[in-house]
Design a protein around this motif. Structure first.
Motif, mmCIF file in Angstrom:
data_model
loop_
_atom_site.group_PDB
_atom_site.id
_atom_site.type_symbol
_atom_site.label_atom_id
_atom_site.label_comp_id
_atom_site.label_asym_id
_atom_site.label_seq_id
_atom_site.Cartn_x
_atom_site.Cartn_y
_atom_site.Cartn_z
ATOM 1 N N ARG A 183 0.820 -1.217 0.000
ATOM 2 C CA ARG A 183 0.000 0.000 0.000
ATOM 3 C C ARG A 183 0.853 1.265 0.000
ATOM 4 N NH1 ARG A 183 -3.535 -2.772 4.039
ATOM 5 N NH2 ARG A 183 -5.280 -3.597 2.835
ATOM 6 N N GLY A 184 1.943 1.263 0.768
ATOM 7 C CA GLY A 184 2.793 2.447 0.800
ATOM 8 C C GLY A 184 3.351 2.772 -0.565
ATOM 9 N N LEU A 185 3.839 1.747 -1.266
ATOM 10 C CA LEU A 185 4.363 1.953 -2.609
ATOM 11 C C LEU A 185 3.277 2.445 -3.547
ATOM 12 C CD1 LEU A 185 6.681 1.633 -4.657
ATOM 13 C CD2 LEU A 185 5.928 -0.732 -4.992
ATOM 14 N N ALA A 186 2.079 1.842 -3.448
ATOM 15 C CA ALA A 186 0.975 2.243 -4.316
ATOM 16 C C ALA A 186 0.607 3.699 -4.097
ATOM 17 C CB ALA A 186 -0.239 1.344 -4.071
ATOM 18 N N LEU A 221 9.430 2.997 1.256
ATOM 19 C CA LEU A 221 10.179 2.767 2.491
ATOM 20 C C LEU A 221 9.255 2.556 3.687
ATOM 21 C CD1 LEU A 221 13.164 5.290 2.221
ATOM 22 C CD2 LEU A 221 13.201 2.800 1.935
ATOM 23 N N SER A 222 8.080 3.196 3.661
ATOM 24 C CA SER A 222 7.159 2.997 4.782
ATOM 25 C C SER A 222 6.628 1.574 4.833
ATOM 26 C CB SER A 222 6.006 4.004 4.704
ATOM 27 O OG SER A 222 5.040 3.629 3.735
ATOM 28 N N MET A 254 7.183 12.846 2.915
ATOM 29 C CA MET A 254 7.253 11.867 3.989
ATOM 30 C C MET A 254 5.870 11.571 4.571
ATOM 31 S SD MET A 254 10.643 13.342 5.911
ATOM 32 C CE MET A 254 10.624 12.153 7.260
ATOM 33 N N VAL A 255 4.995 12.557 4.528
ATOM 34 C CA VAL A 255 3.701 12.459 5.202
ATOM 35 C C VAL A 255 2.602 11.918 4.302
ATOM 36 C CG1 VAL A 255 1.860 13.872 6.208
ATOM 37 C CG2 VAL A 255 4.242 14.265 6.870
ATOM 38 N N TYR A 256 2.514 12.410 3.074
ATOM 39 C CA TYR A 256 1.323 12.213 2.255
ATOM 40 C C TYR A 256 0.988 10.752 1.968
ATOM 41 C CZ TYR A 256 -1.792 15.735 0.288
ATOM 42 O OH TYR A 256 -2.833 16.600 0.073
ATOM 43 N N PRO A 257 1.897 9.970 1.388
ATOM 44 C CA PRO A 257 1.519 8.587 1.070
ATOM 45 C C PRO A 257 1.389 7.728 2.313
ATOM 46 C CG PRO A 257 3.830 8.935 0.579
ATOM 47 C CD PRO A 257 3.264 10.280 0.937
ATOM 48 N N THR A 258 2.149 8.047 3.373
ATOM 49 C CA THR A 258 2.099 7.215 4.569
ATOM 50 C C THR A 258 0.801 7.412 5.342
ATOM 51 O OG1 THR A 258 3.497 8.907 5.612
ATOM 52 C CG2 THR A 258 4.568 6.909 4.863
#
Length: 446
Positions: free
Chosen positions: A156-159, A311-312, A357-361
């Protein structure tokens, strides 16, 4: 003769009927549709990017608006419309399917660049941004939901990194191009021709090529395995809309922490969108350099998400969210003390990195915690709070800038951003299975 035929049939191998199995989850398994949705979201971002450089200058130079609160009415209208539509998009995509909501969003987008080109008064610009907010709420929310549907729990983090990178790189490129077009040809109409092309292409692809993904979510829900630590046992498969709203907004620690961080993140983005070009212009920067700064921040934001989202998936969501919010606060403080192009370049890079750093995570956190049966609604509610930040930021920044000046407004938003990061540090738990030691749900397709 009849008995011979029956004997032959009895001795033959039984006939099999080919049936379609459950949809396969995963990035590789759905690469073509995933890539298509990345392209569609780039067009969604481009519709937003057409405004980033031009509209703050248009307000002052063509419509004679001098009060910052008045200038930021278009961001207020955009933020409110998008926030409410995000909420509805999640519920509608569960009820009617993802694709109809996506197509409806593009239909609403078509008149936006035309209204911006022909607007005889600022009220027309505000009306165009109401439509833009509705369109962005429907299209961007739905591409997020569809990508989460396709990839399953492990990536999901990569997506989300790919999704948000495509959108905000398009914001950056379009902001840069429209800045140069405005410098060469004027603030209207040439910069908005890009928007016409984006709307036509987005509507065509979404109508003719994009496929429905709700069946992927249903397949994942059928094989959903609760966390081994029992952390989410109180979150049953079936929740009412009100229950999903309460859990996402206030009660569930990770979901509610993400919601408040999303609101503050877009609060500072609304400030950057509406007032930074005016601040830069007041210090003597030309339209071309303002366009570079307006593009640099979302460019770093967009590219950075390709790294931070992935990375998340390995290091966890919480460190990126806390660190990103604090880095954004530091970058805003640098904007407030800066007074020339090189300093603001550094600030734009830091602000973009913190946002990346914030948005996709944050989105991945929602996907980690929310059950697949109500995940789309939870995404919509999270995005209601997040994009409500545009409206809060426009109102707060406008009032503070009118009373105390732009730099004072930037300092206040920097402080709020730091506080938001501290809230996440204290309240949010780590949601990703590799950091918690909790085995991820089994893939429904092996």
């Amino acid at each position: 003769m009849s008995s011979g035929r029956n004997a032959a049939e009895e001795g033959a191998a039984p006939r099999t009927v080919a049936t379609a199995g459950p949809p396969r989850l995963g990035l590789r398994e759905n690469a073509a549709q995933f890539a298509l949705l990345v392209a569609v979201n780039a067009l969604v971002g481009g519709m937003l990017g057409q405004e980033r450089t031009v509209l703050p200058l248009l307000a002052e130079r063509e419509f004679g608006l001098t009060a910052y609160t008045a200038v930021l009415t278009y961001i207020l209208a955009f933020g409110l419309a998008k926030a409410v539509t995000n909420y509805l998009a999640g519920a509608w995509s569960d009820r009617y399917g993802r694709k109809p909501v996506l197509v409806a969003g593009w239909i609403v987008a078509v008149p936006v660049p035309l209204l911006l080109i022909w607007a005889p008064s600022w009220g027309w610009v505000v009306a165009a941004n109401v439509l833009l907010g509705i369109s962005q709420g429907l299209t961007w929310s739905t591409t997020v939901i569809m990508k989460i549907d396709l990839v399953g729990p492990a990536r999901r983090g990569l997506a989300m990194g790919f999704n948000e990178a495509a959108g905000y790189l398009a914001v950056a490129v379009t902001a840069l191009v429209t800045g140069y077009l405005a410098a060469a040809h004027g603030l209207r109409p040439e910069p908005f021709f890009l928007g016409i092309a984006y709307a036509a292409l987005g509507l065509g692809l979404s109508t003719l090529v994009v496929r429905e993904t709700i069946q992927h979510a249903r397949s994942e829900a059928g094989a959903h395995v609760p966390r081994a630590d029992g952390l989410h046992d109180h979150l049953h498969e079936e929740l009412t809309q009100r229950q999903v709203f309460v859990q996402t907004s206030f009660r569930e620690p990770a979901l509610s922490s993400a919601s408040q961080a999303g609101l503050v993140n877009n609060l500072n983005d609304g400030l950057a969108w509406g007032l930074f070009p005016v601040l830069y212009a007041s210090s003597g920067l030309g339209v071309g350099r303002i366009g570079v700064l307006a593009a640099l921040y979302p460019a770093v934001w967009g590219l950075g998400q390709l790294v931070t989202g992935a990375l998340s998936d390995h290091w966890g969501r919480k460190p990126f969210i806390v660190g990103g919010m604090l880095l954004q606060a530091a970058a805003l403080a640098l904007v407030a003390v800066g007074d020339d192009f090189p300093v603001w370049v550094v600030a734009a890079v830091l602000l973009g990195a913190g946002t990346a750093m914030v948005y996709p995570t944050l989105l991945a956190t929602i996907g980690d915690v929310a059950h697949p049966r109500w995940r789309a609604r939870s995404v919509g509610i999270y995005r209601l709070w997040r994009d409500g930040g545009f409206a809060v930021g426009a109102l707060l920044a406008g009032v503070l800038a009118d009373l105390y000046g732009i730099r004072a407004a930037v300092w206040v938003v920097a402080a709020l951003t730091a506080v938001s990061g501290a809230v996440v540090a204290m309240r949010m738990y780590e949601t990703h299975h590799r950091r918690t030691g909790v085995p991820r749900p089994a893939d429904p397709v092996g």
